[in-house]
Enzyme design. Structure first.
Site, mmCIF file in Angstrom:
data_model
loop_
_atom_site.group_PDB
_atom_site.id
_atom_site.type_symbol
_atom_site.label_atom_id
_atom_site.label_comp_id
_atom_site.label_asym_id
_atom_site.label_seq_id
_atom_site.Cartn_x
_atom_site.Cartn_y
_atom_site.Cartn_z
ATOM 1 N N LYS A 20 -6.011 3.688 14.157
ATOM 2 C CA LYS A 20 -4.949 4.557 13.664
ATOM 3 C C LYS A 20 -4.772 4.308 12.164
ATOM 4 C CE LYS A 20 -3.033 0.660 13.573
ATOM 5 N NZ LYS A 20 -2.897 0.013 12.253
ATOM 6 N N ASP B 199 0.598 2.536 9.387
ATOM 7 C CA ASP B 199 -0.142 1.334 9.725
ATOM 8 C C ASP B 199 0.376 0.693 11.009
ATOM 9 O OD1 ASP B 199 -1.876 -0.786 9.582
ATOM 10 O OD2 ASP B 199 -0.789 -1.846 8.019
ATOM 11 N N ILE C 19 -9.893 -5.733 10.215
ATOM 12 C CA ILE C 19 -9.609 -5.315 11.589
ATOM 13 C C ILE C 19 -10.857 -5.411 12.459
ATOM 14 C CG2 ILE C 19 -10.052 -2.842 11.263
ATOM 15 C CD1 ILE C 19 -7.136 -4.367 13.259
ATOM 16 N N ARG D 74 -4.712 0.679 0.517
ATOM 17 C CA ARG D 74 -3.498 0.867 1.311
ATOM 18 C C ARG D 74 -2.303 1.291 0.456
ATOM 19 N NH1 ARG D 74 -3.961 -0.966 6.485
ATOM 20 N NH2 ARG D 74 -5.706 -2.360 6.939
#
Length: 324
Positions: free
Chosen positions: A100, A185, A16, A172
């Site tokens: 987030k 997610d 990200i 994750r």
């Protein structure tokens, strides 16, 4: 006299940061510069710094927050660290852009929000999809009642990120680190978009699914147990009376014709018309206005007005630059 450039530090050197935050920050050289990065993987941090010409690499996020040459922090480590890093950054007097989910638990997220409200610094959750030009145009049309009374919202998000059962086990897949899986997610983005357009949600009924029970451990023998869901569907009631449906999955082949491994779409239906927004068309909406048009299934594609193609305050020119 012009304002000095904001000096930005990035916590986390994963995908990200590499594919979203650094390219975006580099679009604004007149406003900010990335001066430091921190990651618990030192090799990844050094590679990241070399690729983006970041001058300082810190071994820990605590060291980055102690760096007096950092004014603002982009918080994008694994989700279980967001709360600790963001709350410490606020306490250190930094501006904060936090990925987030804000935290793994509601009490932590609520506490972080309260700490941010008490800070004189700028703070924000990285809910980027709400800034898409077409979505902001849709919000304007809804507010101006072009579709009459809104009665139904439908949202879909699909990608193939977890479709391959041979894809390796990561953080994750752990509930303690990845939280609510696809709902935390990408579902958090979709909920934010819904609230942005239609207001608060007051009730939900949901179901979730995981499709692969175990995944191979990266770099070694053995398998890890998957604890987070890959798919979620829920019905929501808004305070305004609107009924909304949400469909989310990270384990499907996507939607044909998009040319991408992910699909995001929103539909708004009212008493006087309807509209469709799709992520792959960020500067256009499909609209059907008037009851007669709706009965005939007559749809038109409309372009977002120029004043909405760039977010207010952005230095970019939509006629000559990539809009933000």
């Amino acid at each position: 006299m012009s304002e000095p450039r904001l000096r930005v530090g990035v916590v986390g050197a994963g995908r990200i940061a590499d594919f979203v935050h650094l390219p975006s920050l580099r679009l604004l050289p007149e406003l900010c510069e990335v001066v430091a990065v921190a990651s618990r993987d030192p090799d990844r941090a050094r590679t990241f710094a070399g690729r983006w010409a970041v001058p300082r690499v810190h071994a820990t996020w605590q060291a980055l927050l102690d760096d007096a040459g950092v004014d603002a922090v982009v918080v994008c480590p694994p989700s279980d660290l967001n709360y600790a890093v963001a709350s410490a950054a606020i306490e250190a007097g930094k501006h904060v852009l936090c990925e987030k989910p804000l935290a793994i638990s509601y009490p932590e997220a609520r506490g972080l929000a309260e700490a941010a409200r008490g800070s004189p610094r700028v703070h924000m959750v990285a809910f980027t999809f709400r800034f898409a030009a077409a979505l902001r145009y849709l919000r304007r049309l809804v507010a101006e009642e072009h579709f009459g009374e809104i009665r139904h919202w439908r949202m879909a998000y699909f990608n193939d990120g977890q479709l391959d059962p041979g894809a390796p086990f990561t953080w994750r897949h752990q509930r303690a680190r990845g939280g609510a899986g696809i709902l935390a997610d990408m579902g958090s983005h979709m909920i934010d978009m819904a609230r942005y357009l239609l207001g608060e949600i007051t009730a939900v009924s949901a179901v979730s699914r995981g499709y692969v029970g175990e995944r191979p451990l990266a770099g070694g023998p053995g398998r890890g147990r998957v604890e987070t869901p890959d798919a979620c569907a829920f019905v929501a009631e808004f305070a305004s009376g609107v009924i909304g449906t949400f469909d989310l999955s990270r384990a499907v082949a996507g939607r044909g014709g998009t040319g991408r491994p992910q699909y995001q779409g929103v539909e708004v239906h009212g008493t006087e018309g309807a509209a469709v927004y799709e992520l792959i068309r960020p500067f256009h909406l499909q609209v059907s206005l008037g009851r007669a048009m709706a009965r005939r299934q007559h749809w038109a594609t409309v372009e977002v007005p120029l004043d909405l193609q760039v977010y207010p305050g952005s230095p970019r020119n939509p006629r000559t630059d990539d809009p933000l």
